[in-house]
Design a protein around this motif. Structure first.
Motif, PDB file in Angstrom:
ATOM      1  N   ASP A 195       0.876  -1.172   0.000  1.00 25.96           N
ATOM      2  CA  ASP A 195       0.000   0.000   0.000  1.00 25.96           C
ATOM      3  C   ASP A 195       0.913   1.221   0.000  1.00 25.96           C
ATOM      4  N   ARG A 197       2.188   4.936  -0.125  1.00 24.93           N
ATOM      5  CA  ARG A 197       1.804   6.302   0.210  1.00 24.93           C
ATOM      6  C   ARG A 197       3.032   7.175  -0.055  1.00 24.93           C
ATOM      7  N   ARG A 252      -4.849   8.144  -6.613  1.00 22.09           N
ATOM      8  CA  ARG A 252      -5.490   8.924  -5.557  1.00 22.09           C
ATOM      9  C   ARG A 252      -4.555  10.056  -5.171  1.00 22.09           C
ATOM     10  N   ASP A 264      -9.132  15.239  -0.811  1.00 23.64           N
ATOM     11  CA  ASP A 264      -8.799  13.847  -1.139  1.00 23.64           C
ATOM     12  C   ASP A 264      -9.586  13.493  -2.400  1.00 23.64           C
ATOM     13  N   HIS A 294      -2.998  10.725   8.565  1.00 20.12           N
ATOM     14  CA  HIS A 294      -3.976  10.253   7.585  1.00 20.12           C
ATOM     15  C   HIS A 294      -3.843   8.747   7.366  1.00 20.12           C
ATOM     16  N   ILE A 295      -2.616   8.279   7.257  1.00 24.52           N
ATOM     17  CA  ILE A 295      -2.376   6.841   7.047  1.00 24.52           C
ATOM     18  C   ILE A 295      -2.838   6.048   8.261  1.00 24.52           C
ATOM     19  N   GLU A 298      -6.603   5.654   8.394  1.00 24.46           N
ATOM     20  CA  GLU A 298      -7.140   4.665   7.459  1.00 24.46           C
ATOM     21  C   GLU A 298      -6.756   3.245   7.859  1.00 24.46           C
ATOM     22  N   ALA A 302     -10.824   4.187   9.459  1.00 18.68           N
ATOM     23  CA  ALA A 302     -11.564   5.409   9.161  1.00 18.68           C
ATOM     24  C   ALA A 302     -11.874   5.507   7.673  1.00 18.68           C
ATOM     25  N   GLY A 303     -13.025   6.046   7.342  1.00 23.50           N
ATOM     26  CA  GLY A 303     -13.366   6.319   5.953  1.00 23.50           C
ATOM     27  C   GLY A 303     -12.616   7.534   5.450  1.00 23.50           C
ATOM     28  N   ARG A 304     -12.772   7.846   4.179  1.00 17.61           N
ATOM     29  CA  ARG A 304     -12.003   8.933   3.573  1.00 17.61           C
ATOM     30  C   ARG A 304     -12.285  10.270   4.240  1.00 17.61           C
ATOM     31  N   GLU A 306     -13.510  10.937   7.288  1.00 19.21           N
ATOM     32  CA  GLU A 306     -13.033  10.950   8.672  1.00 19.21           C
ATOM     33  C   GLU A 306     -11.511  11.026   8.723  1.00 19.21           C
ATOM     34  N   ALA A 307     -10.834  10.269   7.844  1.00 20.42           N
ATOM     35  CA  ALA A 307      -9.373  10.271   7.825  1.00 20.42           C
ATOM     36  C   ALA A 307      -8.833  11.655   7.496  1.00 20.42           C
TER      37      ALA A 307
END
Length: 325
Positions: A195, A197, A252, A264, A294-295, A298, A302-304, A306-307
């Motif tokens: 993943d 980032r 993204r 986002d 933020h990472i 998630e 957390a959803g987008r 909320e993050a």
């Protein structure tokens, strides 16, 4: 809310991002890190003045030396949130490097996989900040650049992964690596399951992230200026910039714009929110804190929306001085 105790080393809890147990890994030196942080690990030399500054200003203030670098700043924030971050970078075998290794370990970072160079000095970053923000900065990350792919050996030799069994966890990657190496990472089978980032180390290195646009891989964390450099166009807002990055190939994009709304963007659409208004006491490391928060949000489910909100709150707490360096 994310349950847990207060952030280690903080004067207050970062709103909604309190410390909790590591994500599925038992403690112990033989365990895999919760997240890998790849990029600059160096000494930050920061001069700060409480007065407004401009070119040529000569002001009283404080000069500090702290462990820093984009990868390490992100890793330190992960450690405050209760994760065990692993570092992949280059650190010299000089006295500064030995001190930095000890400091990283005390801050909760896994240093086992760092590349220790015999002939390259430990990198440094120097910045001057006034009450009106960052005045100037110079990043000397030449040793990291010269070390090249040697810092990634644990991901190919079986220590943390290989081309046949790629590392499956989250990776925070910074743009202090060369564009050639970043291009290799974007296509490397050793990173196929990760993943990713990714953040530029500075606006001057933003173009190094172009391989991830071409490969349609990872989550890009950039500010408005960096987004403009990647898209070769000026933008008036983070939503405008984030949408354009996705149009240009980003899987993204998370774009910040100082005290204005952050955004986002992905194929699922745009989410924007303004950060809390706070008194800014420092700026170096704020973007790294935002990205790490933020990472973490998630990773903890957390959803987008909320993050994004939690990350903005954590960054605001950091620049106001409510979270310790």
């Amino acid at each position: 809310m994310i349950p847990g105790d207060c952030l280690a080393g903080a004067t207050e809890c970062a709103p909604g991002l309190a410390r909790s147990a590591p994500l599925g890994h038992k403690s112990g030196m033989n365990e895999t890190p919760d997240i890998l942080c790849i990029g600059s690990v160096l000494w930050d030399v920061i001069g700060r003045s409480n007065g407004h500054m401009r070119q040529g200003s000569d002001m009283p203030g404080r000069i500090t030396r702290l462990p820093g670098g984009v990868a390490l700043n992100i890793a330190m924030t992960f450690a405050r949130f209760g994760l065990k971050p692993g570092l992949l970078s280059a650190v010299g075998q000089d006295p500064e490097g030995d001190e930095l290794m000890e400091a990283c370990a005390q801050l909760g970072c896994d240093t086992r996989h760092l590349y220790r160079s015999e002939d390259l000095p430990t990198d440094r970053y120097m910045a001057v900040e006034g009450a009106n923000g960052l005045i100037a900065a110079i990043a000397d990350a030449h040793s990291l650049e010269r070390a090249g792919s040697r810092i990634l050996r644990p991901l190919s030799d079986g220590t943390l992964g290989s081309a046949e069994t790629p590392y499956p966890g989250p990776v925070a990657l910074d743009g202090n690596l060369t564009e050639t190496l970043l291009d290799e990472i974007a296509r490397d089978p050793c990173f196929a399951a990760a993943d990713l980032r990714i953040a530029p180390a500075s606006p001057g290195k933003a173009e190094r992230l172009l391989p991830f646009l071409r490969a349609h891989r990872g989550v890009l964390y950039v500010n408005l200026e960096e987004a403009g450099i990647l898209c070769q166009a000026p933008f008036d807002s983070a939503p405008q910039a984030a949408a354009k990055l996705v149009e240009r190939g980003a899987a993204r994009a998370v774009v910040t714009n100082g005290g204005e709304a952050a955004c986002d963007a992905s194929a699922e659409g745009l989410i924007a929110e303004r950060p809390p208004e706070v008194l800014v006491t420092r700026v170096t490391g704020a973007g790294d804190t935002f990205m790490a928060a933020h990472i973490v949000a998630e990773l903890r489910g957390a959803g987008r929306a909320e993050a994004l909100s939690l990350a903005l709150d954590a960054a605001a707490a950091y620049v106001s001085g409510d979270i310790a360096s």
